[in-house]
Write a protein that holds these residues in place. Structure first.
Motif, PDB file in Angstrom:
ATOM      1  N   ALA A 100       0.774  -1.155  -0.009  1.00 33.57           N
ATOM      2  CA  ALA A 100       0.133   0.102  -0.043  1.00 33.57           C
ATOM      3  C   ALA A 100       0.959   1.205  -0.084  1.00 33.57           C
ATOM      4  O   ALA A 100       0.624   2.312  -0.592  1.00 33.57           O
ATOM      5  CB  ALA A 100      -1.086  -0.140   1.140  1.00 33.57           C
ATOM      6  N   PHE A 101       2.215   1.229   0.920  1.00 37.88           N
ATOM      7  CA  PHE A 101       3.046   2.363   0.858  1.00 37.88           C
ATOM      8  C   PHE A 101       3.513   2.552  -0.796  1.00 37.88           C
ATOM      9  O   PHE A 101       3.397   3.743  -1.082  1.00 37.88           O
ATOM     10  CB  PHE A 101       4.227   1.851   1.816  1.00 37.88           C
ATOM     11  N   SER A 106       3.627   5.575  -5.788  1.00 36.95           N
ATOM     12  CA  SER A 106       3.323   5.695  -7.170  1.00 36.95           C
ATOM     13  C   SER A 106       2.303   6.697  -7.720  1.00 36.95           C
ATOM     14  O   SER A 106       2.592   7.242  -8.686  1.00 36.95           O
ATOM     15  CB  SER A 106       3.109   4.197  -7.618  1.00 36.95           C
ATOM     16  N   GLN A 107       1.477   6.546  -6.887  1.00 32.77           N
ATOM     17  CA  GLN A 107       0.031   7.721  -7.090  1.00 32.77           C
ATOM     18  C   GLN A 107       0.623   9.047  -7.177  1.00 32.77           C
ATOM     19  O   GLN A 107       0.406   9.897  -8.050  1.00 32.77           O
ATOM     20  CB  GLN A 107      -0.909   7.612  -6.200  1.00 32.77           C
ATOM     21  N   LEU A 108       1.501   9.314  -6.273  1.00 28.70           N
ATOM     22  CA  LEU A 108       2.093  10.860  -6.094  1.00 28.70           C
ATOM     23  C   LEU A 108       3.174  10.963  -7.290  1.00 28.70           C
ATOM     24  O   LEU A 108       3.014  11.995  -7.878  1.00 28.70           O
ATOM     25  CB  LEU A 108       2.993  10.750  -4.996  1.00 28.70           C
ATOM     26  N   LYS A 109       4.039  10.011  -7.580  1.00 30.58           N
ATOM     27  CA  LYS A 109       4.751  10.314  -8.826  1.00 30.58           C
ATOM     28  C   LYS A 109       4.308  10.241 -10.211  1.00 30.58           C
ATOM     29  O   LYS A 109       4.722  11.224 -11.094  1.00 30.58           O
ATOM     30  CB  LYS A 109       5.877   9.025  -8.868  1.00 30.58           C
ATOM     31  N   GLU A 110       3.023   9.676 -10.467  1.00 30.60           N
ATOM     32  CA  GLU A 110       2.220   9.823 -11.711  1.00 30.60           C
ATOM     33  C   GLU A 110       1.307  10.541 -11.678  1.00 30.60           C
ATOM     34  O   GLU A 110       0.772  10.916 -12.735  1.00 30.60           O
ATOM     35  CB  GLU A 110       1.727   8.319 -11.661  1.00 30.60           C
ATOM     36  N   SER A 124      -3.957  14.021  -0.024  1.00 28.97           N
ATOM     37  CA  SER A 124      -4.675  12.706   0.094  1.00 28.97           C
ATOM     38  C   SER A 124      -3.722  11.745   0.287  1.00 28.97           C
ATOM     39  O   SER A 124      -3.603  10.903   1.020  1.00 28.97           O
ATOM     40  CB  SER A 124      -5.986  12.579  -0.489  1.00 28.97           C
ATOM     41  N   ALA A 125      -2.967  11.558  -0.863  1.00 27.11           N
ATOM     42  CA  ALA A 125      -1.891  10.459  -1.269  1.00 27.11           C
ATOM     43  C   ALA A 125      -0.784  10.486  -0.040  1.00 27.11           C
ATOM     44  O   ALA A 125      -0.391   9.759   0.364  1.00 27.11           O
ATOM     45  CB  ALA A 125      -1.351  10.451  -2.625  1.00 27.11           C
TER      46      ALA A 125
END
Length: 191
Positions: A100-101, A106-110, A124-125
């Motif tokens: 999950a981490f 990944s969500q932040l980077k993308e 949120s991320a």
């Protein structure tokens, strides 16, 4: 099969059927952590050597069998093993905080906007990432008689800290930007 939650960031915490489970030994906890973060099957001989380096291979394999028996007693149906290999069953009922981490990072980077800008989705991320990082990887779990495992653990810890520090250094983890606090990142740098 009941849900299994494995929390390796901070002090190890294993939850099954919504209840915290105390594993019989530290090596059983370490073995479960290793299996949960190693994709695919692990060779028995490799695991035996990693966790029980002192003594003969026969004794190491016997110790591995005892650890697997303990894990099977605590977490029925989660360990897959045959004469050559061992793995942890992977399905939708398995949740690992480290996975999950990584997904949150990944969500932040993308996320598509300039690095020096933040938005509600990023905040949120970031909050989720900080919440997941309860402390250093396998905090308090040290196996002084298993240097190969200790080395693996050390490098895992360094990777997670470096990934999170990347966002600290980018000044994204700042309470002025609405992120819920920060944690002390104490794992040593590996150069």
């Amino acid at each position: 099969m009941e849900a299994l939650k494995l929390n390796w960031l901070g002090h190890p915490l294993v939850e099954w059927k919504g209840q915290a489970i105390k594993l019989e030994t530290r090596k059983a906890a370490a073995l479960l952590a290793y299996l949960s973060l190693t994709p695919g099957e692990c060779q028995r001989e490799v695991l035996a050597t990693m966790f029980w380096q002192e003594g003969s291979q026969q004794k190491a394999l016997a110790n591995l069998r005892r650890a697997l028996s303990s894990l099977n007693a605590s977490l029925p149906e989660w360990i897959e093993a045959d004469r050559e290999t061992i793995s942890l069953k992977r399905n939708i009922k398995l949740w690992v905080d480290v996975d999950a981490f990584h997904q949150s990072l990944s969500q932040l980077k993308e996320h598509p906007h300039p690095e020096n800008e933040t938005c509600d989705d990023c905040l949120s991320a970031l909050n989720k990432t900080v919440e997941l990082y309860r402390g250093d990887f396998l905090e308090g779990l040290n196996l002084s008689d298993s240097p190969s495992f200790d080395e693996w653990q050390f490098f895992q810890r360094v990777v997670y800290v470096r990934n999170l520090r990347m966002f600290y250094n980018a000044s994204l983890l700042d309470t002025r930007n609405g992120v819920n606090g920060t944690r002390q990142l104490s794992a040593p740098d590996a150069g």
